[in-house]
Design a protein around this motif. Sequence first.
Motif, short mmCIF file in Angstrom:
data_model
loop_
_atom_site.label_atom_id
_atom_site.label_comp_id
_atom_site.label_asym_id
_atom_site.label_seq_id
_atom_site.Cartn_x
_atom_site.Cartn_y
_atom_site.Cartn_z
N GLY A 41 -2.78 -45.93 28.41
CA GLY A 41 -1.37 -46.26 28.21
C GLY A 41 -0.66 -45.26 27.31
N ARG A 42 -1.42 -44.37 26.67
CA ARG A 42 -0.80 -43.42 25.74
C ARG A 42 -0.22 -42.25 26.53
NH1 ARG A 42 -5.67 -43.85 21.43
NH2 ARG A 42 -6.79 -42.72 23.03
N ILE A 43 1.08 -42.00 26.37
CA ILE A 43 1.71 -40.88 27.07
C ILE A 43 1.68 -39.69 26.11
CG2 ILE A 43 3.77 -40.02 28.26
CD1 ILE A 43 2.60 -42.54 29.55
N ARG A 44 0.97 -38.66 26.48
CA ARG A 44 0.87 -37.50 25.59
C ARG A 44 1.11 -36.22 26.35
NH1 ARG A 44 -3.93 -38.96 21.36
NH2 ARG A 44 -2.88 -40.65 20.26
N ALA A 45 0.17 -35.29 26.27
CA ALA A 45 0.41 -33.93 26.78
C ALA A 45 0.65 -33.88 28.29
CB ALA A 45 -0.79 -33.07 26.42
N GLY A 46 1.26 -32.76 28.71
CA GLY A 46 1.55 -32.62 30.13
C GLY A 46 1.27 -31.25 30.71
N VAL A 47 0.93 -30.27 29.85
CA VAL A 47 0.79 -28.89 30.33
C VAL A 47 -0.65 -28.41 30.11
CG1 VAL A 47 1.58 -26.51 30.00
CG2 VAL A 47 3.22 -28.40 29.80
N PHE A 160 -7.21 -37.77 15.12
CA PHE A 160 -6.81 -37.50 13.74
C PHE A 160 -7.18 -38.64 12.79
CE2 PHE A 160 -3.50 -37.23 10.38
CZ PHE A 160 -3.92 -36.02 9.83
N HIS A 161 -7.14 -39.89 13.30
CA HIS A 161 -7.38 -41.04 12.41
C HIS A 161 -8.81 -41.58 12.51
CE1 HIS A 161 -3.13 -41.09 11.49
NE2 HIS A 161 -2.88 -40.98 12.78
N GLY A 162 -9.70 -40.79 13.08
CA GLY A 162 -11.08 -41.26 13.27
C GLY A 162 -11.92 -41.19 12.00
N VAL A 163 -13.21 -41.53 12.16
CA VAL A 163 -14.11 -41.58 11.00
C VAL A 163 -14.91 -40.28 10.82
CG1 VAL A 163 -14.48 -44.07 11.05
CG2 VAL A 163 -15.99 -42.59 12.37
P1 RFL Z 1 -7.39 -38.48 21.04
O1 RFL Z 1 -6.65 -38.38 22.34
O2 RFL Z 1 -6.63 -38.97 19.85
O3 RFL Z 1 -8.64 -39.41 21.31
C1 RFL Z 1 -9.44 -39.89 20.25
C2 RFL Z 1 -10.05 -41.19 20.68
O4 RFL Z 1 -10.91 -41.66 19.64
C3 RFL Z 1 -10.71 -43.05 19.47
N1 RFL Z 1 -11.11 -43.39 18.09
C4 RFL Z 1 -12.28 -43.99 17.78
N2 RFL Z 1 -13.29 -44.39 18.55
C5 RFL Z 1 -14.36 -44.96 17.91
N3 RFL Z 1 -14.42 -45.16 16.57
C6 RFL Z 1 -13.41 -44.75 15.78
N4 RFL Z 1 -13.48 -44.93 14.46
C7 RFL Z 1 -12.29 -44.14 16.38
N5 RFL Z 1 -11.13 -43.63 15.90
C8 RFL Z 1 -10.44 -43.19 16.94
C9 RFL Z 1 -9.23 -43.25 19.77
O5 RFL Z 1 -8.94 -44.59 20.14
C10 RFL Z 1 -9.01 -42.27 20.91
O6 RFL Z 1 -9.20 -42.87 22.18
O7 RFL Z 1 -8.06 -37.08 20.62
P2 RFL Z 1 -8.69 -35.93 21.55
O8 RFL Z 1 -9.60 -36.51 22.59
O9 RFL Z 1 -9.18 -34.89 20.63
O10 RFL Z 1 -7.46 -35.35 22.40
C11 RFL Z 1 -6.44 -34.64 21.79
C12 RFL Z 1 -5.11 -34.88 22.49
O11 RFL Z 1 -4.95 -36.27 22.75
C13 RFL Z 1 -3.97 -34.38 21.65
O12 RFL Z 1 -4.23 -33.08 21.15
C14 RFL Z 1 -2.66 -34.28 22.37
O13 RFL Z 1 -2.31 -35.43 23.09
C15 RFL Z 1 -1.59 -34.00 21.31
N6 RFL Z 1 -0.29 -34.40 21.76
C16 RFL Z 1 0.32 -33.60 22.65
N7 RFL Z 1 -0.29 -32.44 23.01
C17 RFL Z 1 0.29 -31.64 23.89
O14 RFL Z 1 -0.30 -30.60 24.24
N8 RFL Z 1 1.52 -31.98 24.43
C18 RFL Z 1 2.16 -33.16 24.09
O15 RFL Z 1 3.22 -33.46 24.60
C19 RFL Z 1 1.57 -34.02 23.17
N9 RFL Z 1 2.16 -35.18 22.80
C20 RFL Z 1 0.29 -35.62 21.32
C21 RFL Z 1 1.52 -35.99 21.88
C22 RFL Z 1 -0.31 -36.44 20.35
C23 RFL Z 1 0.28 -37.63 19.92
N10 RFL Z 1 -0.36 -38.40 18.87
C24 RFL Z 1 -1.73 -38.13 18.52
C25 RFL Z 1 0.34 -39.18 17.96
C26 RFL Z 1 2.11 -37.19 21.50
C27 RFL Z 1 1.49 -38.03 20.53
C28 RFL Z 1 2.17 -39.33 20.22
#
Ligand code: RFL
Length: 389
Positions: A41-47, A160-163
């Motif tokens: 459900g999280r809308i994030r990156a697209g490129v 970012f908010h993980g352990v």
């Molecule tokens: P993720 O996607 O945050 O996935 C981490 C996963 O770990 C889970 N988690 C845990 N699981 C077990 N135990 C714990 N203690 C845990 N703590 C956390 C979380 O539930 C989650 O499922 O990191 P990952 O895999 O490194 O992927 C990175 C990308 O998601 C991120 O770099 C990008 O989405 C950043 N970002 C964007 N990047 C782009 O290139 N273009 C964008 O438009 C873009 N929009 C965004 C973004 C990041 C956002 N965040 C983090 C606030 C928009 C948002 C809102």
Amino acid sequence: MKTQTVIIGGGPSGLLLSQLLHTRGIDSIVLERKTKDYVLGRIRAGVLERGLVSLLREAGVADRLDKEGMPHDGTLISYNDTAFRVDFAKLTNSHVVVYGQTEVTRDLYAAREKAGGQIEFNVEDVVIHDAESDAPYVTYRVGDDARRIDCDFVAGCDGFHGVSRQTIPADKRQEFEKIYPFGWLGILSKTPPVDHELIYANSPRGFALCSMRNENLSRYYVQCPLTDKPEDWSDEAFWAELKRRIPSEYADKLVTGPSIEKSIAPLRSFVTEPMRWGRLFLCGDAAHIVPPTGAKGLNTAASDVHYLYNALRDFYENNSQAGIDAYSEKALARVWKAERFSWWFSSLMHRYPDQTEFDQKMQVAELEFLRASPAAQQAMAENYVGLPY
Ligand code: RFL
Ligand code: PHB
């Protein structure tokens, strides 16, 4: 339980690593704090950069991407009601592919499930033990059930908010951070994109970005104060603001409609060093964050996965520690370049609260240089399509 690698986090980094390891017969268990529906459900990156597309192919999860992904050969950059194009294809002989992170994650979940991969959802209280020894283990809870997995390695892919990052003792890591004094308000709408390419807009009212997910799904952003809440913005207010920030040629043909998602993301640059502590490796957002200008977040997570996957292969297939020992240094060398590009592009395109008229003149001078100089455009294009791994 026992496995070769425990992967903490079922986001794109964790799933991609798990699927790549599976192609080489290396076992892993993924631990995810949320449910699959929540992650999707999280809308994030697209490129997607070419490197990530290749990795997805190597992982055997690119069938839909190859059919539905939209190759983009360039992008538009606008200021002062005019736009110019940076031609990636001509300047770098490469391109990027527009395909949402949600879809990448969906494809990865499908592949893991098909292969019988083990993913535990709703895990709580994840603790990494003995990461500095040869026999680390991870404990966690699902409901009232306390569990333990013994393993060779732990991959911290928990965002970012993980352990994982916090598990590295504070005196063994160094953190570098820059917080930007604004956020991005983003909406998703079932409308055709205003152009077939992205438009990054510098305007006196602040930054705007026109992006997309497919031919009938648009993603738009406007820079907003950090104090704003999504509910402060009606759809009408959003569209009106977007139109004021992009060249009138595009504002006039923008198709508007109801938003199906609306959220605000703060902008941050962050890096932790090193990205390895004993047998714990950090990957993706767990180790670094970039502001989204330039779309480097997911792509930089993918380059970490590439280095870690190859390091683990080297360990299991060649009995070699070399890749593991080089992981942090190799990953960080590329991370810092993505940090620089994202910081530079953010600085060029946004209005800062304390910006002076001199600062604004500098932005325009730099935009005019970029518009006129093939060398400057080449540097921009090289970074945008992705530096080599
Ligand atoms: P993720 O996607 O945050 O996935 C981490 C996963 O770990 C889970 N988690 C845990 N699981 C077990 N135990 C714990 N203690 C845990 N703590 C956390 C979380 O539930 C989650 O499922 O990191 P990952 O895999 O490194 O992927 C990175 C990308 O998601 C991120 O770099 C990008 O989405 C950043 N970002 C964007 N990047 C782009 O290139 N273009 C964008 O438009 C873009 N929009 C965004 C973004 C990041 C956002 N965040 C983090 C606030 C928009 C948002 C809102
Ligand atoms: C997006 O489509 O969400 C997107 C595209 C490019 C960016 C950031 C976000 O630089």
